[in-house]
Design a protein around this motif. Structure first.
Motif, PDB file in Angstrom:
ATOM      1  N   GLU A  62       0.901  -1.202   0.052  1.00 15.27           N
ATOM      2  CA  GLU A  62       0.032  -0.027  -0.147  1.00 15.27           C
ATOM      3  C   GLU A  62       0.934   1.280   0.018  1.00 15.27           C
ATOM      4  N   HIS A  63       0.727   1.912  -0.918  1.00 13.85           N
ATOM      5  CA  HIS A  63       1.412   3.409  -1.164  1.00 13.85           C
ATOM      6  C   HIS A  63       0.674   4.680  -1.193  1.00 13.85           C
ATOM      7  N   ALA A  64       0.858   5.712  -0.430  1.00 12.24           N
ATOM      8  CA  ALA A  64       0.275   6.825  -0.593  1.00 12.24           C
ATOM      9  C   ALA A  64       0.306   7.601  -1.766  1.00 12.24           C
ATOM     10  N   PHE A  65      -0.598   8.207  -2.473  1.00 15.52           N
ATOM     11  CA  PHE A  65      -0.666   8.838  -3.714  1.00 15.52           C
ATOM     12  C   PHE A  65      -1.214  10.360  -3.495  1.00 15.52           C
ATOM     13  N   HIS A  66      -0.473  11.344  -3.758  1.00  9.49           N
ATOM     14  CA  HIS A  66      -0.764  12.660  -3.313  1.00  9.49           C
ATOM     15  C   HIS A  66      -0.622  13.561  -4.620  1.00  9.49           C
ATOM     16  N   VAL A  67      -1.223  14.789  -4.580  1.00 14.36           N
ATOM     17  CA  VAL A  67      -0.714  15.837  -5.417  1.00 14.36           C
ATOM     18  C   VAL A  67       0.131  16.669  -4.410  1.00 14.36           C
ATOM     19  N   HIS A  68       1.172  17.270  -5.170  1.00 10.14           N
ATOM     20  CA  HIS A  68       2.174  18.055  -4.269  1.00 10.14           C
ATOM     21  C   HIS A  68       2.336  19.516  -5.062  1.00 10.14           C
ATOM     22  N   ALA A  69       2.778  20.290  -4.201  1.00  9.67           N
ATOM     23  CA  ALA A  69       2.736  21.754  -4.481  1.00  9.67           C
ATOM     24  C   ALA A  69       3.503  22.418  -5.450  1.00  9.67           C
ATOM     25  N   VAL A  70       4.426  21.679  -6.126  1.00  6.19           N
ATOM     26  CA  VAL A  70       5.480  22.128  -6.908  1.00  6.19           C
ATOM     27  C   VAL A  70       5.789  21.260  -7.989  1.00  6.19           C
ATOM     28  N   GLY A  71       5.746  21.768  -9.218  1.00  7.55           N
ATOM     29  CA  GLY A  71       6.084  20.822 -10.359  1.00  7.55           C
ATOM     30  C   GLY A  71       7.445  20.758 -10.757  1.00  7.55           C
ATOM     31  N   LYS A  72       8.273  19.883  -9.564  1.00  7.13           N
ATOM     32  CA  LYS A  72       9.550  19.594  -9.880  1.00  7.13           C
ATOM     33  C   LYS A  72       9.883  18.070  -9.308  1.00  7.13           C
ATOM     34  N   CYS A  73      10.382  17.458 -10.191  1.00  7.26           N
ATOM     35  CA  CYS A  73      10.622  15.769  -9.795  1.00  7.26           C
ATOM     36  C   CYS A  73      11.973  15.624  -9.745  1.00  7.26           C
ATOM     37  N   GLU A  74      13.003  15.994  -8.862  1.00  4.78           N
ATOM     38  CA  GLU A  74      14.150  15.791  -8.825  1.00  4.78           C
ATOM     39  C   GLU A  74      14.760  14.741  -7.632  1.00  4.78           C
ATOM     40  N   PRO A  75      14.832  13.557  -7.933  1.00  2.00           N
ATOM     41  CA  PRO A  75      15.212  12.548  -6.773  1.00  2.00           C
ATOM     42  C   PRO A  75      16.106  13.230  -5.629  1.00  2.00           C
ATOM     43  N   PRO A  76      15.417  12.929  -4.457  1.00  6.89           N
ATOM     44  CA  PRO A  76      14.423  11.971  -3.755  1.00  6.89           C
ATOM     45  C   PRO A  76      13.038  12.766  -3.926  1.00  6.89           C
ATOM     46  N   VAL A 143       2.859  12.388  -6.623  1.00  4.96           N
ATOM     47  CA  VAL A 143       4.014  11.539  -6.064  1.00  4.96           C
ATOM     48  C   VAL A 143       3.244  10.554  -5.298  1.00  4.96           C
ATOM     49  N   ILE A 144       4.136   9.381  -5.539  1.00  4.90           N
ATOM     50  CA  ILE A 144       3.847   7.983  -5.030  1.00  4.90           C
ATOM     51  C   ILE A 144       5.090   8.003  -3.921  1.00  4.90           C
ATOM     52  N   HIS A 145       4.214   7.593  -2.555  1.00  8.79           N
ATOM     53  CA  HIS A 145       5.372   7.429  -1.370  1.00  8.79           C
ATOM     54  C   HIS A 145       5.565   6.106  -1.153  1.00  8.79           C
ATOM     55  N   ALA A 146       6.329   5.973  -0.251  1.00 10.50           N
ATOM     56  CA  ALA A 146       6.855   4.483   0.086  1.00 10.50           C
ATOM     57  C   ALA A 146       6.007   3.841   1.143  1.00 10.50           C
ATOM     58  N   ALA A 147       5.340   4.141   1.908  1.00  6.27           N
ATOM     59  CA  ALA A 147       4.348   3.914   2.862  1.00  6.27           C
ATOM     60  C   ALA A 147       3.066   4.290   2.544  1.00  6.27           C
ATOM     61  N   ALA A 148       1.850   3.607   3.264  1.00  6.94           N
ATOM     62  CA  ALA A 148       0.634   3.885   3.307  1.00  6.94           C
ATOM     63  C   ALA A 148       0.239   5.261   3.784  1.00  6.94           C
ATOM     64  N   ASP A 149      -0.660   5.915   3.368  1.00  8.66           N
ATOM     65  CA  ASP A 149      -1.071   7.257   4.167  1.00  8.66           C
ATOM     66  C   ASP A 149      -1.963   6.820   4.993  1.00  8.66           C
ATOM     67  N   ILE A 163       8.969   7.802  -3.723  1.00  6.61           N
ATOM     68  CA  ILE A 163       9.368   6.661  -4.620  1.00  6.61           C
ATOM     69  C   ILE A 163       9.337   7.014  -6.066  1.00  6.61           C
ATOM     70  N   ALA A 164       8.130   7.625  -6.425  1.00  5.10           N
ATOM     71  CA  ALA A 164       7.753   8.090  -7.916  1.00  5.10           C
ATOM     72  C   ALA A 164       7.382   9.434  -7.971  1.00  5.10           C
ATOM     73  N   CYS A 165       7.393  10.004  -9.106  1.00  2.00           N
ATOM     74  CA  CYS A 165       6.846  11.309  -9.126  1.00  2.00           C
ATOM     75  C   CYS A 165       6.736  11.788 -10.637  1.00  2.00           C
ATOM     76  N   ALA A 166       5.746  12.623 -10.805  1.00  2.00           N
ATOM     77  CA  ALA A 166       5.170  13.094 -12.012  1.00  2.00           C
ATOM     78  C   ALA A 166       4.917  14.458 -12.379  1.00  2.00           C
ATOM     79  N   VAL A 167       5.252  15.352 -12.883  1.00  3.41           N
ATOM     80  CA  VAL A 167       5.065  16.695 -13.209  1.00  3.41           C
ATOM     81  C   VAL A 167       3.867  16.820 -13.994  1.00  3.41           C
TER      82      VAL A 167
END
Length: 169
Positions: A62-76, A143-149, A163-167
């Motif tokens: 199970e992984h959290a899936f959220h919309v984040h406030a900035v359109g940048k996806c530079e690891p981590p 953003v997809i997170h490592a753990a559940a929300d 763990i994953a990100c999409a602009v």
């Protein structure tokens, strides 16, 4: 004959201007290595934005899936900022005070690591200029997170690393 052609042209223009074209957007989902692992297709619907996610290569669970406030996806992926929260609400879909516009249901990833889901986020829009628009000056990211929300702990739901990100494009 000319009058009939003009009337046909006027009718066509009137029909074309009355046809609503759905607003859409796309986002490529990338992992921490920079590899594309999926896609997000967004469509404006009457009560929010339809989010169609298709990803592969994620760890099962199970992984959290959220919309984040900035359109940048530079690891981590901390460059994506905090959760998208134009209404200045508390985190968590179970919050009695209302939740962030970026809060979405957890993803359940099977052993194959592939998942495809569709969910309507009623807290966001693709309409430019609105406070809850995914097209804000800094952009937004999914953003997809490592753990559940846990749906209640402010500000992140104890969702762990990213763990994953999409602009949003």
């Amino acid at each position: 004959m000319i009058v009939r052609a003009l009337l046909t042209a006027v009718a066509f223009v009137a029909l074309a201007t009355n046809c609503a074209v759905a607003q859409t957007a796309k986002a490529a989902v990338k992992n921490a290595d920079g590899a594309t692992v999926g896609s997000i297709d967004l469509t404006q619907v009457s009560d929010g934005v339809l989010v169609k996610l298709a990803v592969k290569g994620l760890p099962p669970g199970e992984h959290a899936f959220h919309v984040h406030a900035v359109g940048k996806c530079e690891p981590p992926f901390t460059t994506a900022g905090g959760h998208f929260n134009p209404g200045n609400k508390k985190h968590g879909m179970m919050s009695t005070e209302g939740h962030h516009a970026g809060d979405m249901p957890n993803l359940i990833v099977p052993a194959s690591g592939e998942v495809a889901v569709e969910v309507v986020n009623t807290g966001v829009t693709l309409e430019k200029g609105k406070p809850n628009s995914l097209y804000k000056p800094e952009g937004t990211a999914f953003v997809i997170h490592a753990a559940a929300d846990d749906y209640k702990t402010d500000p992140t739901g104890n969702a762990g690393g990213r763990i994953a990100c999409a602009v949003v494009e």
